[in-house]
Design a protein around this motif. Sequence first.
Motif, short mmCIF file in Angstrom:
data_model
loop_
_atom_site.label_atom_id
_atom_site.label_comp_id
_atom_site.label_asym_id
_atom_site.label_seq_id
_atom_site.Cartn_x
_atom_site.Cartn_y
_atom_site.Cartn_z
N GLY A 98 0.85 -1.18 0.00
CA GLY A 98 0.00 0.00 0.00
C GLY A 98 0.89 1.23 0.00
O GLY A 98 1.93 1.25 -0.65
N PRO A 99 0.49 2.27 0.73
CA PRO A 99 1.33 3.48 0.78
C PRO A 99 2.69 3.18 1.41
O PRO A 99 2.84 2.20 2.14
N THR A 100 3.65 4.04 1.14
CA THR A 100 5.02 3.83 1.64
C THR A 100 5.04 3.66 3.16
O THR A 100 5.80 2.86 3.68
N PRO B 284 -5.55 3.41 -1.75
CA PRO B 284 -6.03 2.02 -1.71
C PRO B 284 -5.48 1.26 -0.50
O PRO B 284 -4.33 1.46 -0.10
N ARG C 71 6.57 2.41 -7.50
CA ARG C 71 5.37 2.92 -6.83
C ARG C 71 4.62 3.90 -7.72
O ARG C 71 3.39 3.95 -7.71
N ALA C 72 5.39 4.71 -8.46
CA ALA C 72 4.77 5.72 -9.33
C ALA C 72 4.20 5.09 -10.60
O ALA C 72 3.30 5.66 -11.23
N SER C 73 4.71 3.91 -10.98
CA SER C 73 4.32 3.32 -12.26
C SER C 73 3.19 2.31 -12.17
O SER C 73 2.44 2.12 -13.13
N TYR C 74 3.08 1.60 -11.04
CA TYR C 74 2.13 0.49 -10.97
C TYR C 74 1.10 0.69 -9.87
O TYR C 74 1.45 0.90 -8.72
N ASP C 75 -0.17 0.61 -10.26
CA ASP C 75 -1.24 0.75 -9.29
C ASP C 75 -1.21 -0.40 -8.28
O ASP C 75 -1.35 -0.20 -7.08
N LYS C 76 -1.02 -1.62 -8.79
CA LYS C 76 -1.07 -2.79 -7.92
C LYS C 76 0.31 -3.44 -7.85
O LYS C 76 0.83 -3.92 -8.86
N ALA D 109 2.21 9.68 -0.88
CA ALA D 109 1.69 8.40 -0.37
C ALA D 109 2.47 7.22 -0.95
O ALA D 109 2.45 6.13 -0.40
N ALA E 50 0.46 4.93 -7.28
CA ALA E 50 0.35 5.36 -8.68
C ALA E 50 -1.02 5.93 -9.00
O ALA E 50 -1.18 6.73 -9.90
N GLU F 215 -7.99 5.90 -5.29
CA GLU F 215 -9.30 5.28 -5.47
C GLU F 215 -10.22 6.27 -6.18
O GLU F 215 -9.90 7.45 -6.31
#
Lengths: 516, 516
Positions: free
Chosen positions: A253-255, A268, A406-411, B321, B324, B327
């Motif tokens: 999730g977040p960092t 998310p 983290r910046a490139s992939y949602d999941k 956060a 990428a 929600e």
Amino acid sequence: MSRMLGSSAIAAIIGLLLLPAGAVFAGSQAAAITTAAQKNFTEYLDLLSLPNVAAEPSDIERNVAFLEKSFQKRSFKTHRLDNPAGRPMLLAELSSAKASVPTILFYAHFDGQPIVKEQWAQQDPFTPVVKQRNAQGAWQEVPRERLTAKPLDPELRVFARSASDDKAPIVMLLTAIDVLQAQRKTPVINVKVLLDSEEEMGSPSLGETVKANRELFNADALIVLDGPVHGSGKPTLVFGNRGITQATLTVFGPTAPLHSGHFGNYVPNPALRLATLLASMKDDDGRVLVEGYYDGINLTDADRRILKATGDDEAALLKRAGIARAERVGATYQEALQYPSLNVRGMASASVGAKAANIVPSEAIAEIDIRTTPETDGRRLFELLKRHIEKQGYHLVDAAPTTEERASYDKLAKFELGSVEAAARVPMDAPVGRWAMTALKSSTAQTPKTDPVRIRMMGGTVPTDVLVDALGLPFLLVPTVNADNNQHTFDENMRMGNFVTGTETVYSLLVTKYQR
Amino acid sequence: MSRMLGSSAIAAIIGLLLLPAGAVFAGSQAAAITTAAQKNFTEYLDLLSLPNVAAEPSDIERNVAFLEKSFQKRSFKTHRLDNPAGRPMLLAELSSAKASVPTILFYAHFDGQPIVKEQWAQQDPFTPVVKQRNAQGAWQEVPRERLTAKPLDPELRVFARSASDDKAPIVMLLTAIDVLQAQRKTPVINVKVLLDSEEEMGSPSLGETVKANRELFNADALIVLDGPVHGSGKPTLVFGNRGITQATLTVFGPTAPLHSGHFGNYVPNPALRLATLLASMKDDDGRVLVEGYYDGINLTDADRRILKATGDDEAALLKRAGIARAERVGATYQEALQYPSLNVRGMASASVGAKAANIVPSEAIAEIDIRTTPETDGRRLFELLKRHIEKQGYHLVDAAPTTEERASYDKLAKFELGSVEAAARVPMDAPVGRWAMTALKSSTAQTPKTDPVRIRMMGGTVPTDVLVDALGLPFLLVPTVNADNNQHTFDENMRMGNFVTGTETVYSLLVTKYQR
């Protein structure tokens, strides 16, 4: 039997439940075995008095010295097999006069699970205590002398670490030899006995030790003397065991954890994403939805008949587990065990209870274990799961994701392979199986006489793969101890009735000719 | 501002990000405020030197004694408000000569979050340290005297527990009074100041204390001086805050953990069942799928314009956060906060990592928090979720399931309501809002002058509901401290530029006539 639960959990069981209502022993053969067993209970209790947690090599050393004497006085030749950790294993050998006679390699282990002394109802898990159930069903200590009183009360139990797992089978084998020697007979097979010193640690040096001493292990078949008989109490043969593959799934999730007020509905939630991912893997009946997961498993009608013949009391099984309905992977309990499982053995995200904070967690973890079958290799199933996760839109990383990832992939997730132990199984009509069936059918200690229970493949994992890989031998698991022995817990025990029937089982193997 | 993260997490932020690049102060008014602020920094540091964790009532006592003197020497009448725990609150009052003048009740708190001393970069969180960023961007200690050097460097920061949360606003208010008194002016409103002693504990006695002293609290409006300004650094008004409702969901598996070899594929796994249940509650975009969850929320175009006007830098928000994509509950960050959330704040089943065992766990737990809005009552949402869980086939129990319940229901769960704090919001055109807008627009400390940021409803929860319930007053949150103040963590700090602009904000309220 390793890879079991810690003291907080129940013992392993193959079928479980209802023990026979006080076995009655018939005939002079049974009487001879009971007499020999009672004579050896002192030796058994002395062996149980030796601490045997493998973490302490000097304790292992004392057990080896004891066992060397026990086997030597029964005319076995013994070989210490040293390993780097200073926990020697023992190989004992009793050769037939005839060189052409087939050789059976028996495997057992004399090390035990770690103990938490305070949890035990007795002063010391290495000071064996004899107990019987009182009228209220509670365990009550009785004098040790009760073990040698005639006739033997089969319901007496010895409570101690390794009482069942796995020192009992060793003494049963010694007792079976004593019966033969008293009858002025010798085994009709060459007997080799490998006594493992590290089984409860996962037998880390077993493979190497066997390979380094390959010539000592020449044999026709391997018999693993470990584990409890079927819950019915009947003599039991186990033709295979599932393997295990562990994996860890982490969803990012977040960092760092974020305030759930300021970020809830925006960032998310990795716990919910992990939940969605896991939910996508199985249906409501417990069947794995991952493509190809069950490929290769084709149970025949004959297989199903054998699985059904174990006659498990499934209603009692559900009651014991405390559930209303089982999963539907197989039509029966035994059938379910013929398929690979997908089990979440642990799951965590942030904290629960008093430590829970109002945050969006930074990650969520699921620990997974897959019990595998010979048809469904663990590494292949791991790859199938990996592909499934990717299909759900995840980018898999090997380490904590970078800022760029983290910046490139949602999941984002990580899926790591853990330890892998292969399944092993021999066909039920293999020579070793036919031989053991003949032997157990000739067994007289059990009345009324019944055919042994044949387990096609048990659900748990034993380190047969290491031995089978190293030696390439056909094998069988021949369990002997009571199903409710509570192995690995703080009330491990051995039922004396099973001590006698187990000795009879081993005896029957020693006197039955093996057809290659 | 309570209900925030512990020291391991980031501080609360309303909008976050980019502080103004060194605010420039214009005019003699701004100069007067800066001078008064610098004069009061000693008093501010002395106040920060008093430990203020509410768990220690004697520390609270020392803070009250200090604050009594501070307010009394500025001509306030003070009233100690005792509570059963021995942590007195303080009410300070400065009445206008004219009785008919409207009264504003200011709320702040002087207690602070618990500390873990070893985590702090300084010797003691109650020994304030002055720092500035060095060329590498790291914080570097500088002499305290820098605080009083002319001109004031707005980028200087004071690091200490409660430097920002919430002692700074108290001293800003005292400073605004000092400026007025130096100008031989008085506030154009009656000023009441309620100083809470237990806010970081959830203000357990606030409601009772206010009710027991109802006549002291007569006022026209409530102004909560707490929390950080919008990330743009602009003066900020917050017209509401979400509430919070906590719940705990437990899914039951077998009575005790079971061996995953012998029971994997047979006994349903509660972790997987919890996962499936949670997955059923939200879609992939983060929208809650539970029927009726968002009922009652009808944002108008005017609302959306106001939400958009905050001008949040959402790209920077995502970067901060470490994600990428956000929600899709709302079209913007601010819009997302106008809806209730459904957040898994913690999840657990058995163990992960080195302690993980090969078991089917006996239960799985999810800790849930729902951030609510005035339209979506927490208790109602809880009931909707309950019904949703039942619709997924679960039988809900109030306690650990009995043997009978285990035998009767395939799916068993417990869903417990935890603490509930209501949301609160006032219309943006309410008299208190118009008054504060007029005041903040007249503020001169900020150059170039900009309209204040108006936050319709912030995502987090402050205990406005207790005060609003007890007093029935219209209210506003007027934050003053820097967005990156790291409140609640081990690097809590106050930016001196914000100390000045915050004082200007409070000053502007004191000199603006309130229209009932």
